[in-house]
Design an enzyme around this catalytic site. Structure first.
Site, PDB file in Angstrom:
ATOM      1  N   ASN A 188      -2.545  -3.818   2.276  1.00 48.89           N
ATOM      2  CA  ASN A 188      -2.918  -4.351   3.582  1.00 48.89           C
ATOM      3  C   ASN A 188      -4.378  -4.799   3.587  1.00 48.89           C
ATOM      4  O   ASN A 188      -5.250  -4.118   3.054  1.00 48.89           O
ATOM      5  CB  ASN A 188      -2.691  -3.261   4.634  1.00 48.89           C
ATOM      6  N   LYS A 204      -6.646  -4.856   5.903  1.00 47.60           N
ATOM      7  CA  LYS A 204      -7.575  -3.928   6.543  1.00 47.60           C
ATOM      8  C   LYS A 204      -7.949  -2.786   5.610  1.00 47.60           C
ATOM      9  O   LYS A 204      -9.121  -2.365   5.562  1.00 47.60           O
ATOM     10  CB  LYS A 204      -6.955  -3.375   7.829  1.00 47.60           C
ATOM     11  N   ASP A 228      -6.277  -1.173  -5.561  1.00 44.04           N
ATOM     12  CA  ASP A 228      -5.781   0.179  -5.807  1.00 44.04           C
ATOM     13  C   ASP A 228      -5.608   0.434  -7.303  1.00 44.04           C
ATOM     14  O   ASP A 228      -4.873  -0.283  -7.987  1.00 44.04           O
ATOM     15  CB  ASP A 228      -4.448   0.382  -5.078  1.00 44.04           C
ATOM     16  N   ASP A 286      -8.298  -6.260  -8.913  1.00 43.96           N
ATOM     17  CA  ASP A 286      -7.263  -5.625  -8.110  1.00 43.96           C
ATOM     18  C   ASP A 286      -7.967  -4.523  -7.315  1.00 43.96           C
ATOM     19  O   ASP A 286      -9.115  -4.171  -7.621  1.00 43.96           O
ATOM     20  CB  ASP A 286      -6.178  -5.055  -9.020  1.00 43.96           C
ATOM     21  N   GLY A 339       3.432  -2.191   0.080  1.00 39.87           N
ATOM     22  CA  GLY A 339       3.915  -0.982   0.753  1.00 39.87           C
ATOM     23  C   GLY A 339       5.174  -1.196   1.573  1.00 39.87           C
ATOM     24  O   GLY A 339       6.102  -0.384   1.538  1.00 39.87           O
TER      25      GLY A 339
END
Length: 352
Positions: free
Chosen positions: A234, A236, A117, A115, A159
């Site tokens: 995201n 990016k 974050d 993963d 998000g």
């Protein structure tokens, strides 16, 4: 013969007694040989009790009591939580340390899936949350997510999904459109702006890698284990983290699955199913490193082994189904686990 004076024995008697004495000596030597052979037998390993393979014997065995059957081979923190083939050994400092040892040649995962974050970087509190709040401020929406509120919102994967759920619950800002389709565009715009602010933090390296991440990635790549990052964030933002913090040389060898690459976010297993399919690996040969309950649920639903490294927001979540739980991966001398440990989880044999 020696007790009888020679003058009372004839020559025939002497010969007879001599033969009897020699016979007794031969019998004594034979008995000694038998006893020695028996002692060797007692030192030999016992023969196998059955020629039935272990798996077949297990299927015919008496079922364990529910409490024992429910026990899982897992590590919790630095301490072994469960049991088959486990030994606890005190460290010189008085604590309990753990490592994984296989009874057969080392087995390595086909793929190591991270993963992003909370696993690669502890980004949530001082990264994503700050970027969301800066975006809300620049758009003059009158919204601020404090530390505790954001911790609750993290139970929602993604998000855009997080903002939508929040506004649906507390009410949409006055500047937000009323049409549902337009609101999706509005949310997408907020998320794009937030991602740009977040990437600035990453590019300035204000958020460091968590301990042990680079080490474990290097071990995997060196041993031919495929490495990927699977995130609801995201694409990016994830690419920026991998490229800026792990470096371009590692980044070009790491496959990224992120954002809207799948229609459903974690805890749905779609992103891990896609990773296994794209990498061409068997899900049962994959080891996932996650930090949250929703990530754990996604990995297990995909049929993969999952190690949890707790992060700031997830320390108190329920990781009952995890194969192992640690506070981090760790670098020597504070290393918690390595690639060999990941491989041993696939064999379910541990020594601590």
């Amino acid at each position: 013969l020696k007790k009888i004076p020679d003058r009372y024995l004839s020559r025939r008697d002497i010969v007879r007694e001599t033969e009897r004495e020699r016979e007794r000596e031969r019998e004594s030597q034979t008995m000694a040989t038998v006893k020695f052979s028996l002692s060797l037998v007692s030192l030999s390993p016992p023969p196998p009790t059955s020629l039935i393979p272990n798996a077949a014997r297990a299927s015919n065995a008496t079922p364990l009591p529910p409490a024992k059957a429910a026990a899982k081979s897992r590590f919790m923190g630095k301490c072994l939580r469960a049991k088959p083939m486990m030994i606890h050994r005190a460290s010189p400092s008085g604590g309990i340390t753990c490592s994984a040892v296989s009874s057969s040649p080392a087995t390595l995962p086909s793929a190591l899936l991270f993963d992003c974050d909370g696993v690669l970087v502890d980004t949530e509190k001082d990264g994503h949350r700050i970027s969301f709040n800066d975006t809300f401020k620049e758009r003059e929406l009158g919204v601020t997510w404090d530390v505790d509120l954001y911790g609750e919102l993290l139970k929602i994967g993604g998000g855009k999904e997080r903002m939508t759920a929040y506004f649906n619950k507390v009410g949409w800002p006055e500047k937000a459109p009323r049409d549902e389709a337009e609101r999706k565009v509005f949310i997408a715009g907020l998320h794009k702006q937030k991602t740009e602010l977040f990437m600035v933090l990453i590019e300035k390296k204000l958020l460091p890698l968590r301990p042990g991440v680079a080490k474990l990635v290097d071990q995997a790549l060196k041993n031919g284990v495929k490495v990927a990052v699977c995130s609801t964030s995201n694409e990016k933002a994830v690419s920026a983290i991998v490229s800026c913090l792990l470096g371009p040389e590692r980044a070009e060898k790491i496959k990224i699955f992120a954002g809207d690459v799948v229609p459903k976010k974690k805890p749905d297993p779609a992103i891990y199913n896609l990773a296994a399919e794209t990498l061409g690996v068997d899900p049962s040969k994959c080891v996932v490193v996650e930090d949250s309950a929703i990530g754990l649920a996604a990995a297990k639903a995909a049929g993969m082994t999952c190690i949890v490294t707790k992060s700031g927001y997830t320390a108190d979540e329920d990781f009952e189904n995890a194969d192992a739980v640690f506070d981090c991966i760790g670098d020597p001398p504070e290393e918690r686990f390595d690639l060999a440990f990941c491989g041993s989880l696939l064999q379910k044999q541990f020594v601590s």
